[in-house]
Design a protein around this motif. Structure first.
Motif, PDB file in Angstrom:
ATOM      1  N   TYR A  79       0.838  -1.189   0.000  1.00  0.00           N
ATOM      2  CA  TYR A  79       0.000   0.000   0.000  1.00  0.00           C
ATOM      3  C   TYR A  79       0.878   1.245   0.000  1.00  0.00           C
ATOM      4  O   TYR A  79       1.802   1.366   0.797  1.00  0.00           O
ATOM      5  CB  TYR A  79      -0.885  -0.063   1.247  1.00  0.00           C
ATOM      6  N   PRO A  81       0.123   5.053   0.588  1.00  0.00           N
ATOM      7  CA  PRO A  81      -0.999   5.922   0.982  1.00  0.00           C
ATOM      8  C   PRO A  81      -0.936   7.286   0.329  1.00  0.00           C
ATOM      9  O   PRO A  81       0.080   7.668  -0.257  1.00  0.00           O
ATOM     10  CB  PRO A  81      -0.811   6.056   2.498  1.00  0.00           C
ATOM     11  N   GLU A  85      -1.111  11.465   4.524  1.00  0.00           N
ATOM     12  CA  GLU A  85      -1.234  10.595   5.692  1.00  0.00           C
ATOM     13  C   GLU A  85       0.101  10.314   6.367  1.00  0.00           C
ATOM     14  O   GLU A  85       0.160   9.589   7.345  1.00  0.00           O
ATOM     15  CB  GLU A  85      -1.879   9.268   5.274  1.00  0.00           C
ATOM     16  N   VAL A  86       1.189  10.872   5.836  1.00  0.00           N
ATOM     17  CA  VAL A  86       2.498  10.509   6.360  1.00  0.00           C
ATOM     18  C   VAL A  86       3.162  11.717   7.015  1.00  0.00           C
ATOM     19  O   VAL A  86       3.028  12.844   6.545  1.00  0.00           O
ATOM     20  CB  VAL A  86       3.391   9.981   5.218  1.00  0.00           C
ATOM     21  N   VAL A  92      13.812   9.333   9.755  1.00  0.00           N
ATOM     22  CA  VAL A  92      14.114   7.983   9.262  1.00  0.00           C
ATOM     23  C   VAL A  92      14.795   8.112   7.899  1.00  0.00           C
ATOM     24  O   VAL A  92      14.483   9.008   7.130  1.00  0.00           O
ATOM     25  CB  VAL A  92      12.856   7.103   9.097  1.00  0.00           C
ATOM     26  N   SER A  93      15.721   7.214   7.640  1.00  0.00           N
ATOM     27  CA  SER A  93      16.393   7.236   6.349  1.00  0.00           C
ATOM     28  C   SER A  93      15.553   6.446   5.341  1.00  0.00           C
ATOM     29  O   SER A  93      14.650   5.690   5.714  1.00  0.00           O
ATOM     30  CB  SER A  93      17.780   6.618   6.463  1.00  0.00           C
ATOM     31  N   PHE A  95      16.508   3.962   3.642  1.00  0.00           N
ATOM     32  CA  PHE A  95      16.724   2.546   3.920  1.00  0.00           C
ATOM     33  C   PHE A  95      15.807   2.067   5.059  1.00  0.00           C
ATOM     34  O   PHE A  95      15.170   1.013   4.956  1.00  0.00           O
ATOM     35  CB  PHE A  95      18.193   2.302   4.286  1.00  0.00           C
ATOM     36  N   ASP A  96      15.715   2.862   6.141  1.00  0.00           N
ATOM     37  CA  ASP A  96      14.837   2.511   7.266  1.00  0.00           C
ATOM     38  C   ASP A  96      13.403   2.319   6.797  1.00  0.00           C
ATOM     39  O   ASP A  96      12.719   1.372   7.206  1.00  0.00           O
ATOM     40  CB  ASP A  96      14.833   3.633   8.324  1.00  0.00           C
ATOM     41  N   VAL A  97      12.940   3.247   5.941  1.00  0.00           N
ATOM     42  CA  VAL A  97      11.551   3.189   5.497  1.00  0.00           C
ATOM     43  C   VAL A  97      11.305   1.903   4.708  1.00  0.00           C
ATOM     44  O   VAL A  97      10.324   1.189   4.930  1.00  0.00           O
ATOM     45  CB  VAL A  97      11.188   4.416   4.630  1.00  0.00           C
ATOM     46  N   MET A 100      11.022  -1.182   6.704  1.00  0.00           N
ATOM     47  CA  MET A 100       9.730  -1.381   7.375  1.00  0.00           C
ATOM     48  C   MET A 100       8.898  -2.423   6.642  1.00  0.00           C
ATOM     49  O   MET A 100       8.101  -3.137   7.249  1.00  0.00           O
ATOM     50  CB  MET A 100       8.959  -0.066   7.459  1.00  0.00           C
ATOM     51  N   ILE A 137      14.073  10.831   4.785  1.00  0.00           N
ATOM     52  CA  ILE A 137      12.908  10.751   3.894  1.00  0.00           C
ATOM     53  C   ILE A 137      12.356  12.137   3.557  1.00  0.00           C
ATOM     54  O   ILE A 137      11.932  12.391   2.429  1.00  0.00           O
ATOM     55  CB  ILE A 137      11.817   9.837   4.490  1.00  0.00           C
ATOM     56  N   PHE A 149       8.238   4.698  -1.123  1.00  0.00           N
ATOM     57  CA  PHE A 149       7.109   3.964  -0.538  1.00  0.00           C
ATOM     58  C   PHE A 149       6.755   2.742  -1.379  1.00  0.00           C
ATOM     59  O   PHE A 149       6.362   1.701  -0.864  1.00  0.00           O
ATOM     60  CB  PHE A 149       5.901   4.898  -0.391  1.00  0.00           C
ATOM     61  N   ARG A 152       9.088   0.100  -0.505  1.00  0.00           N
ATOM     62  CA  ARG A 152       8.720  -0.575   0.740  1.00  0.00           C
ATOM     63  C   ARG A 152       7.704  -1.691   0.467  1.00  0.00           C
ATOM     64  O   ARG A 152       7.811  -2.786   1.003  1.00  0.00           O
ATOM     65  CB  ARG A 152       8.138   0.431   1.738  1.00  0.00           C
ATOM     66  N   GLN A 156       8.242  -5.793   0.920  1.00  0.00           N
ATOM     67  CA  GLN A 156       7.272  -6.617   1.636  1.00  0.00           C
ATOM     68  C   GLN A 156       6.926  -7.869   0.833  1.00  0.00           C
ATOM     69  O   GLN A 156       6.235  -8.743   1.313  1.00  0.00           O
ATOM     70  CB  GLN A 156       6.028  -5.747   1.869  1.00  0.00           C
TER      71      GLN A 156
ATOM     72  N   LEU B 158       8.463   1.492  15.682  1.00  0.00           N
ATOM     73  CA  LEU B 158       8.901   2.522  14.741  1.00  0.00           C
ATOM     74  C   LEU B 158       7.963   2.599  13.533  1.00  0.00           C
ATOM     75  O   LEU B 158       7.529   3.671  13.117  1.00  0.00           O
ATOM     76  CB  LEU B 158      10.331   2.234  14.281  1.00  0.00           C
ATOM     77  N   PHE B 159       7.616   1.441  12.994  1.00  0.00           N
ATOM     78  CA  PHE B 159       6.734   1.389  11.823  1.00  0.00           C
ATOM     79  C   PHE B 159       5.383   2.030  12.161  1.00  0.00           C
ATOM     80  O   PHE B 159       4.884   2.901  11.431  1.00  0.00           O
ATOM     81  CB  PHE B 159       6.551  -0.076  11.397  1.00  0.00           C
ATOM     82  N   PHE B 162       5.728   5.868  12.620  1.00  0.00           N
ATOM     83  CA  PHE B 162       5.971   6.617  11.383  1.00  0.00           C
ATOM     84  C   PHE B 162       4.754   6.596  10.469  1.00  0.00           C
ATOM     85  O   PHE B 162       4.373   7.610   9.896  1.00  0.00           O
ATOM     86  CB  PHE B 162       7.188   6.024  10.674  1.00  0.00           C
ATOM     87  N   ASP B 163       4.148   5.454  10.326  1.00  0.00           N
ATOM     88  CA  ASP B 163       3.131   5.295   9.295  1.00  0.00           C
ATOM     89  C   ASP B 163       2.066   4.294   9.748  1.00  0.00           C
ATOM     90  O   ASP B 163       2.043   3.152   9.287  1.00  0.00           O
ATOM     91  CB  ASP B 163       3.852   4.793   8.028  1.00  0.00           C
ATOM     92  N   THR B 165      -1.086   3.797   9.256  1.00  0.00           N
ATOM     93  CA  THR B 165      -2.030   3.193   8.317  1.00  0.00           C
ATOM     94  C   THR B 165      -1.393   2.040   7.564  1.00  0.00           C
ATOM     95  O   THR B 165      -1.974   0.956   7.453  1.00  0.00           O
ATOM     96  CB  THR B 165      -2.517   4.244   7.297  1.00  0.00           C
ATOM     97  N   VAL B 166      -0.211   2.287   7.027  1.00  0.00           N
ATOM     98  CA  VAL B 166       0.434   1.233   6.254  1.00  0.00           C
ATOM     99  C   VAL B 166       0.851   0.077   7.165  1.00  0.00           C
ATOM    100  O   VAL B 166       0.758  -1.091   6.779  1.00  0.00           O
ATOM    101  CB  VAL B 166       1.645   1.790   5.472  1.00  0.00           C
ATOM    102  N   ALA B 169      -2.141  -1.910   7.594  1.00  0.00           N
ATOM    103  CA  ALA B 169      -2.501  -2.580   6.348  1.00  0.00           C
ATOM    104  C   ALA B 169      -1.609  -3.789   6.082  1.00  0.00           C
ATOM    105  O   ALA B 169      -2.054  -4.776   5.524  1.00  0.00           O
ATOM    106  CB  ALA B 169      -2.406  -1.595   5.183  1.00  0.00           C
ATOM    107  N   ARG B 217      19.408  12.407  12.509  1.00  0.00           N
ATOM    108  CA  ARG B 217      18.690  12.141  11.265  1.00  0.00           C
ATOM    109  C   ARG B 217      17.984  10.804  11.254  1.00  0.00           C
ATOM    110  O   ARG B 217      17.194  10.522  10.361  1.00  0.00           O
ATOM    111  CB  ARG B 217      19.668  12.183  10.088  1.00  0.00           C
ATOM    112  N   ARG B 218      18.293   9.942  12.216  1.00  0.00           N
ATOM    113  CA  ARG B 218      17.613   8.648  12.235  1.00  0.00           C
ATOM    114  C   ARG B 218      17.069   8.382  13.628  1.00  0.00           C
ATOM    115  O   ARG B 218      17.597   8.888  14.618  1.00  0.00           O
ATOM    116  CB  ARG B 218      18.566   7.540  11.800  1.00  0.00           C
ATOM    117  N   PHE B 219      16.007   7.578  13.684  1.00  0.00           N
ATOM    118  CA  PHE B 219      15.270   7.466  14.934  1.00  0.00           C
ATOM    119  C   PHE B 219      16.105   6.862  16.057  1.00  0.00           C
ATOM    120  O   PHE B 219      16.069   7.327  17.189  1.00  0.00           O
ATOM    121  CB  PHE B 219      13.992   6.663  14.712  1.00  0.00           C
TER     122      PHE B 219
END
Ligand SMILES: Nc1ncnc2c1ncn2[C@@H]1O[C@H](COP(=O)(O)OP(=O)(O)OP(=O)(O)O)[C@@H](O)[C@H]1O
Ligand SMILES: [Mg+2]
Lengths: 254, 281
Positions: A79, A81, A85-86, A92-93, A95-97, A100, A137, A149, A152, A156, B158-159, B162-163, B165-166, B169, B217-219
């Motif tokens: 997904y 979004p 919504e973000v 977060v970098s 890569f981090d995103v 996820m 990001i 995104f 990501r 997944q 963390l997920f 940050f986000d 909804t996703v 989902a 810059r990072r969490f």
């Protein structure tokens, strides 16, 4: 093997008693690319959220890849979004995103394995963002953020990609890049469903168009769906179809 | 110089106070990073005030004050959830009503039992130098709990932060993780009460984390920096309170605030310098 990605039967969704979707029945074939078009408030985002299991159904049912939408099956749906919504200020970098995307499969206490890292790097390469892996990001342009995104969702290992207005607020060149990218992913066997206001783009590159205004107004090949009669039926009299640099865009008037 | 640093350490209460304050600063540094980014400061402050009802009641009944504080904080947190889910009252209104209600209950209880007022004063404004060995154990265990849980669920938290909804989902239990965060916030606040006091807990949660946000810059870097800044503020604050004979909680918060303001000024200047275009050749 069932070859439908989504099978939606008689789906209705209501917020506080007001219906946002009513009696939606829809079959999305595996490997197809569907554009969802409709007026503001027509229920496009709601349809996407219903497919993701994020909003409760008032009635109807949804099957994903021929199965009931349980947690494991949901992982096969990626997904992206709507931008609003973000929280883009989050530290977060890139890569981090993208990592996820691996979290649902990771489970507790397991550190990302070599394979997880490879999936992340591979996804970043696919969307052309490998050079930006270390960037924060919020420093990226809108189009780059959308591609991250998307990466990501790929990390997944999603088979189906749902994108809610991926090109709104993104410049024309970046829009093309994103749609080209989606085409390439479709060629790799992914199923893609995108909400957008860009009719030309849907006509040029998508297999199917869904015209949505609370109900399904029309669903089929884009050139059969985008007729003046059907568009008027979906948008009422508020619609203006305009040409911007050779592209047809649906604009609503208050 | 070394004498100034070492002399206070000869006292048991100073040793305990320093250890307790650093433990608390670490727990607050971790949770505070979530609080700052998710805009939970108001909830944090509310939980702290609500816990006072539990502190006062437990104190009078001779029960464990930390347990009392935690039960009250969590009970009210669930209460707000229940009230605002009905949708008739806004979330922040529900927080305001319930938390000031439980706080007032605490004040009412202690005002009935005059003999205790001085001791309870320590919970309101913090007195880390009066911490007993038993308190230190409680703080240590609660701190370790926060650390362990955040470590175990780090990627999931963390997920969802940050986000959300996703995260939901993709099959993560977003609701449960949010409650986990709220529960950890409750534990952290309760742990911090004796160090900085109910009135200032929110500052120890928010100020070091906000400072860390400016320079990272990072969490996970933000979390580490926020723990470090909090610990530094705790140690400096306690020395300050020792030599100036001032309240320890207030001293810690003042040091943290000073570090924040300096960082804000310095990073602001650096940003400005970076954004000035250089002379063209
Ligand atoms: N969380 C919500 N609570 C209450 N009503 C909602 C919620 N989300 C959407 N709605 C309502 O449901 C209807 C459909 O909204 P939805 O966001 O699905 O439309 P959309 O087609 O995506 O619109 P847009 O083009 O503006 O993105 C609208 O009337 C909207 O006001
Ligand atoms: Mg929408």
């Amino acid at each position: 093997m069932d070859d439908s990605a989504f099978s939606v039967r008689n789906l209705s969704v209501a917020y506080n008693g007001r219906r946002a979707l009513e009696g939606v029945t829809l079959e999305v074939a595996r490997g197809s690319m569907v554009g969802v078009i409709g007026p503001n408030g027509g229920g496009k985002s709601t349809l996407v959220k219903a497919l993701l299991g994020l909003v409760p159904y008032e009635a109807g049912e949804v099957e994903i890849l021929g199965r009931k939408p349980r947690r494991r099956v949901r992982r096969l749906v990626g997904y992206v979004p709507q931008r609003e919504e973000v929280d883009w200020n989050f530290p977060v970098s890139v890569f981090d995103v993208v990592m996820m995307g691996r979290v649902p499969a990771l489970g507790l206490l397991r550190q990302p394995s070599r394979r997880d890292r490879e999936l992340v790097t591979g996804a970043l390469e696919t969307v052309g963002m490998a050079d930006h892996a270390e960037a924060r990001i919020g420093e990226l342009s809108g189009g780059q953020q959308q591609r991250v995104f998307l990466a990501r969702a790929l990390a997944q290992e999603a088979e189906i990609l749902l994108l809610d207005e991926p090109v709104s607020g993104v410049d024309a060149l970046a829009q093309h890049e994103i749609f080209d990218l989606l085409r390439r992913l479709q060629d790799r066997g992914k199923t893609v469903l995108v909400t957008t206001h860009d009719l030309t783009c849907v006509t040029e590159r998508f297999n199917a168009a869904l015209l949505l205004n609370r109900r399904v107004v029309a669903y089929g090949p884009p050139d059969e769906v985008f007729t003046p009669e059907l568009l008027n039926a979906a948008y009422g009299s508020h619609l203006r179809i305009i040409d911007v640099g050779g592209r047809t865009v649906a604009i609503e008037e208050g | 110089m070394a004498g100034y640093l070492l002399e206070p350490l000869e006292f048991g209460f100073m040793q305990r106070g320093l250890i307790a304050a650093v433990l608390v600063a670490i727990a607050c540094g971790i949770l505070g990073s979530f609080v700052v980014l998710k805009g939970l400061a108001f909830i944090g402050d509310g939980l702290a005030h609500a816990s006072f009802g539990g502190v006062a009641l437990a104190f009078v009944l001779g029960a464990n004050v930390y347990l009392g504080a935690f039960i009250f904080a969590m009970g009210t947190a669930l209460g707000i959830g229940a009230i605002s889910r009905r949708g008739r009252i806004r979330f922040d209104t529900a927080i305001g009503v319930l938390f000031s209600g439980t706080f007032a209950f605490g004040i009412l209880v202690i005002s009935r039992v005059e003999a205790y007022t001085v001791d309870l004063f320590g919970y309101l404004f913090g007195d880390v130098l009066s911490i007993t060995a038993g308190d230190l154990w409680t703080i240590g265990i609660l701190g370790a709990l926060v650390l362990l849980v955040v470590f175990a669920f780090y990627r999931q938290l963390l997920f969802v932060a940050f986000d959300p909804t996703v995260a939901a989902a993709s099959g993560l239990p977003a609701g449960a993780l949010n409650y986990l965060l709220l529960g950890l916030l409750g534990v952290t606040i309760v742990t911090s009460i004796q160090a900085v006091g109910i009135v200032m807990v929110v500052a120890l949660l928010v100020t070091p984390a906000a400072t860390a946000y400016l320079i990272t810059r990072r969490f996970h870097h933000m979390i580490l920096a926020s723990c470090a800044i909090g610990s530094l503020s705790a140690v400096l604050g306690i020395y300050l309170s020792y030599y100036a004979a001032a309240a320890s909680g207030a001293s810690i918060i003042l040091v943290a605030t000073a570090i924040f303001l300096v960082t804000l000024a310095v990073t602001g200047r650096v940003r400005k310098a970076a954004s000035i275009p250089g002379p063209s050749h």
